[in-house]
Design a protein around this motif. Structure first.
Motif, PDB file in Angstrom:
ATOM      1  N   LEU A   1      -7.677  -4.601   6.536  1.00  0.00           N
ATOM      2  CA  LEU A   1      -6.437  -5.381   6.411  1.00  0.00           C
ATOM      3  C   LEU A   1      -6.634  -6.881   6.594  1.00  0.00           C
ATOM      4  CD1 LEU A   1      -3.949  -3.012   8.322  1.00  0.00           C
ATOM      5  CD2 LEU A   1      -4.012  -3.460   5.861  1.00  0.00           C
TER       6      LEU A   1
ATOM      7  N   VAL B   1      -7.217   9.336   1.908  1.00  0.00           N
ATOM      8  CA  VAL B   1      -6.453   9.870   0.780  1.00  0.00           C
ATOM      9  C   VAL B   1      -6.107   8.730  -0.183  1.00  0.00           C
ATOM     10  CG1 VAL B   1      -4.303  11.042   0.129  1.00  0.00           C
ATOM     11  CG2 VAL B   1      -5.579  11.774   2.153  1.00  0.00           C
TER      12      VAL B   1
ATOM     13  N   ASP C   1      -3.473   6.574   0.413  1.00  0.00           N
ATOM     14  CA  ASP C   1      -2.056   6.210   0.574  1.00  0.00           C
ATOM     15  C   ASP C   1      -1.736   5.901   2.028  1.00  0.00           C
ATOM     16  OD1 ASP C   1      -2.268   8.641   1.776  1.00  0.00           O
ATOM     17  OD2 ASP C   1      -0.475   9.506   0.873  1.00  0.00           O
ATOM     18  N   GLY C   2      -2.788   5.684   2.851  1.00  0.00           N
ATOM     19  CA  GLY C   2      -2.571   5.403   4.265  1.00  0.00           C
ATOM     20  C   GLY C   2      -2.722   6.619   5.159  1.00  0.00           C
ATOM     21  N   THR C   3      -3.026   7.778   4.570  1.00  0.00           N
ATOM     22  CA  THR C   3      -3.344   8.957   5.387  1.00  0.00           C
ATOM     23  C   THR C   3      -4.839   9.257   5.265  1.00  0.00           C
ATOM     24  OG1 THR C   3      -2.777  10.532   3.618  1.00  0.00           O
ATOM     25  CG2 THR C   3      -1.024   9.943   5.165  1.00  0.00           C
ATOM     26  N   PHE C   4      -5.367   9.918   6.288  1.00  0.00           N
ATOM     27  CA  PHE C   4      -6.804  10.175   6.374  1.00  0.00           C
ATOM     28  C   PHE C   4      -7.021  11.613   6.822  1.00  0.00           C
ATOM     29  CE2 PHE C   4      -6.116   5.710   6.816  1.00  0.00           C
ATOM     30  CZ  PHE C   4      -7.168   5.114   6.143  1.00  0.00           C
TER      31      PHE C   4
ATOM     32  N   LEU D   1      -4.551  12.248   9.712  1.00  0.00           N
ATOM     33  CA  LEU D   1      -4.076  11.137  10.542  1.00  0.00           C
ATOM     34  C   LEU D   1      -3.267  10.181   9.658  1.00  0.00           C
ATOM     35  CD1 LEU D   1      -7.444  10.471  12.426  1.00  0.00           C
ATOM     36  CD2 LEU D   1      -5.573  11.985  13.098  1.00  0.00           C
ATOM     37  N   ASP D   2      -2.163   9.716  10.165  1.00  0.00           N
ATOM     38  CA  ASP D   2      -1.219   8.918   9.379  1.00  0.00           C
ATOM     39  C   ASP D   2      -1.276   7.448   9.800  1.00  0.00           C
ATOM     40  OD1 ASP D   2       0.908   7.820   8.032  1.00  0.00           O
ATOM     41  OD2 ASP D   2       2.390   9.267   8.736  1.00  0.00           O
ATOM     42  N   ARG D   3      -1.697   6.576   8.906  1.00  0.00           N
ATOM     43  CA  ARG D   3      -1.653   5.133   9.146  1.00  0.00           C
ATOM     44  C   ARG D   3      -0.901   4.424   8.010  1.00  0.00           C
ATOM     45  NH1 ARG D   3      -3.026   7.153  13.086  1.00  0.00           N
ATOM     46  NH2 ARG D   3      -4.445   6.440  14.704  1.00  0.00           N
ATOM     47  N   ARG D   4       0.115   5.127   7.458  1.00  0.00           N
ATOM     48  CA  ARG D   4       0.832   4.549   6.314  1.00  0.00           C
ATOM     49  C   ARG D   4       1.575   3.274   6.681  1.00  0.00           C
ATOM     50  NH1 ARG D   4       3.654   9.897   4.026  1.00  0.00           N
ATOM     51  NH2 ARG D   4       3.659  10.310   6.271  1.00  0.00           N
TER      52      ARG D   4
ATOM     53  N   MET E   1       0.832   1.088   9.074  1.00  0.00           N
ATOM     54  CA  MET E   1      -0.158   0.035   9.314  1.00  0.00           C
ATOM     55  C   MET E   1      -0.708  -0.513   7.984  1.00  0.00           C
ATOM     56  SD  MET E   1      -3.478   0.650  11.786  1.00  0.00           S
ATOM     57  CE  MET E   1      -4.697  -0.647  12.132  1.00  0.00           C
ATOM     58  N   MET E   2      -0.888   0.378   7.001  1.00  0.00           N
ATOM     59  CA  MET E   2      -1.519  -0.025   5.737  1.00  0.00           C
ATOM     60  C   MET E   2      -0.525  -0.470   4.670  1.00  0.00           C
ATOM     61  SD  MET E   2      -4.716   2.583   5.255  1.00  0.00           S
ATOM     62  CE  MET E   2      -5.112   1.834   3.662  1.00  0.00           C
TER      63      MET E   2
ATOM     64  N   PRO F   1       1.206  -3.080   3.959  1.00  0.00           N
ATOM     65  CA  PRO F   1       1.049  -4.374   3.266  1.00  0.00           C
ATOM     66  C   PRO F   1      -0.045  -4.353   2.194  1.00  0.00           C
ATOM     67  CG  PRO F   1       1.002  -4.643   5.675  1.00  0.00           C
ATOM     68  CD  PRO F   1       0.956  -3.182   5.407  1.00  0.00           C
ATOM     69  N   LYS F   2      -0.974  -3.414   2.314  1.00  0.00           N
ATOM     70  CA  LYS F   2      -2.152  -3.400   1.441  1.00  0.00           C
ATOM     71  C   LYS F   2      -1.979  -2.476   0.234  1.00  0.00           C
ATOM     72  CE  LYS F   2      -6.740  -4.465   1.392  1.00  0.00           C
ATOM     73  NZ  LYS F   2      -7.354  -5.753   1.704  1.00  0.00           N
ATOM     74  N   LEU F   3      -0.984  -1.594   0.277  1.00  0.00           N
ATOM     75  CA  LEU F   3      -0.903  -0.540  -0.736  1.00  0.00           C
ATOM     76  C   LEU F   3       0.092  -0.885  -1.845  1.00  0.00           C
ATOM     77  CD1 LEU F   3      -0.809   2.555   1.658  1.00  0.00           C
ATOM     78  CD2 LEU F   3      -2.756   1.752   0.310  1.00  0.00           C
TER      79      LEU F   3
ATOM     80  N   VAL G   1       1.612   3.842  -4.951  1.00  0.00           N
ATOM     81  CA  VAL G   1       0.792   4.753  -4.168  1.00  0.00           C
ATOM     82  C   VAL G   1       1.606   5.505  -3.128  1.00  0.00           C
ATOM     83  CG1 VAL G   1      -1.043   4.789  -2.441  1.00  0.00           C
ATOM     84  CG2 VAL G   1      -1.294   3.410  -4.502  1.00  0.00           C
TER      85      VAL G   1
ATOM     86  N   PRO H   1       3.946   7.865  -1.444  1.00  0.00           N
ATOM     87  CA  PRO H   1       4.551   9.105  -1.922  1.00  0.00           C
ATOM     88  C   PRO H   1       6.056   9.087  -1.725  1.00  0.00           C
ATOM     89  CG  PRO H   1       3.414   9.471   0.161  1.00  0.00           C
ATOM     90  CD  PRO H   1       3.155   8.038  -0.235  1.00  0.00           C
TER      91      PRO H   1
ATOM     92  N   VAL I   1       3.885  14.337   2.001  1.00  0.00           N
ATOM     93  CA  VAL I   1       2.828  13.859   2.893  1.00  0.00           C
ATOM     94  C   VAL I   1       1.527  13.762   2.119  1.00  0.00           C
ATOM     95  CG1 VAL I   1       1.382  14.518   4.838  1.00  0.00           C
ATOM     96  CG2 VAL I   1       3.863  14.782   4.970  1.00  0.00           C
ATOM     97  N   GLY I   2       0.913  12.598   2.157  1.00  0.00           N
ATOM     98  CA  GLY I   2      -0.396  12.428   1.530  1.00  0.00           C
ATOM     99  C   GLY I   2      -0.341  12.761   0.050  1.00  0.00           C
TER     100      GLY I   2
ATOM    101  N   PRO J   1       0.528  15.166   8.922  1.00  0.00           N
ATOM    102  CA  PRO J   1      -0.062  14.175   9.820  1.00  0.00           C
ATOM    103  C   PRO J   1       0.710  14.124  11.126  1.00  0.00           C
ATOM    104  CG  PRO J   1       1.146  13.086   8.070  1.00  0.00           C
ATOM    105  CD  PRO J   1       1.221  14.551   7.788  1.00  0.00           C
TER     106      PRO J   1
END
Lengths: 206, 206
Positions: free
Chosen positions: A84, A154, A156-159, B166-169, B171-172, B174-176, B180, B182, B187-188, B196
């Motif tokens: 980021l 993935v 889309d912000g999920t892992f 793990l969900d970091r949607r 946090m991310m 601004p970058k996506l 993208v 959903p 989810v994902g 998540p």
């Protein structure tokens, strides 16, 4: 970090983990999060995809070397944070308190917090697609970190984290080069978390 | 199989799952197991790596189309079996009892047993490295199969299954790109197994 067999370094990337790619531009180290990677051979030949919009692109394509590191799942917030911000205005090593070690063949650093590091030279840049073809020249892994899995983005912000490991080594033996088979007692690439215990029906793993 | 948004089809491949790649040579369908794949953009552009030693290479590079399918973890023995025989002397659809459906844009078939299918056109073959650049033209997923994860090949005969997500949607975000993210409630990529639930410290997931 201990030496890891270069012949088997592709097994670190083949499962598709999120990676951190470290570069050195002649003055400063930098690091980026890259999830677009691919193995190109049963050997230490890989591709990553990025582009000129990325601050690391200049260091990567002019110094023609990098280190690909595999972070453990518990580094997720650091991994996302690295993605980021930009090396243009941020010393990411300071910001995230990243440990680094001197590599053996390249100027880019090894990342001490990661499960494994692959020192690479750039052998071709296919600029139209942002594909950078790499050849591994040395590999290292932390043999104490087999308790922790890796991350699969993935996008889309999920892992996705690593789940149980399934063993089909006997079934695949006719297809695998000898160099790929791990030494006795070693399971998989040596950094995957779980021992392969599901040798029977895969339906049992759902 | 239901339509899956093409804008988000890269999220099916970005986690690095083992894939089955179906081709059609003008007379017969064939299918191969491919684990060397890479996303090239936040869009339906991908690369796979194989080579002229592979029987599917001719169909892939002359018909210039294929279907990339994502098998569920419980198809492991079929996935490995498909990789151990050749379309040169084997009808893999008969041998493994694979269900197939007509695709909408390409002659290669959709694989009915898989979690998702992406219809692709070949846009470039970089023969020196065996890299085939693909553009997705349609995507499909089975919305009933979210109980099952995917497989990540290590490359030595072992396979990592999907663990918790793990969900970091947030946090991310601004970058996506907007494309993208959903739709609400999804989810994902829609085929990953776990919801998540680990939004806190990642140390808790080791």
């Amino acid at each position: 970090m201990k030496p890891f067999p270069l012949d088997r370094a592709f097994t670190l990337l083949e499962p598709g983990p999120v990676t951190l790619v470290a570069t050195h531009d002649g003055q400063h180290d930098n690091v980026m999060t890259i999830t677009w990677t691919m193995v190109l051979d049963f050997a230490a030949r890989f591709a990553i995809t990025t582009g000129a919009w990325n601050y690391s692109w200049h260091a990567l394509t002019t110094r023609r070397e990098c280190v690909i590191a595999i972070p453990p799942a518990d580094m997720l917030d650091t991994v996302v944070g690295i993605g980021l911000c930009s090396g243009r205005d941020t010393d990411k090593f300071a910001k995230f308190g990243l440990a680094r070690h001197k590599a053996t063949h390249v100027q880019a650093p090894l990342l001490g917090d990661c499960l494994a590091n692959i020192e690479c030279r750039v052998i071709e840049v296919i600029a139209q697609y942002g594909i950078v073809v790499l050849e591994g020249v040395a590999a290292h892994a932390d043999p104490t970190r087999t308790d922790c899995g890796t991350l699969h983005a993935v996008g889309d912000g999920t892992f996705i984290t690593d789940g149980p490991v399934l063993d089909r080594r006997e079934m695949m033996r006719p297809k695998l080069p000898d160099s790929v088979l791990p030494p006795a007692g070693v399971v998989g690439n040596g950094i995957i978390r779980s021992k392969p215990t599901h040798k029977g029906k895969t339906h049992g793993t759902r």
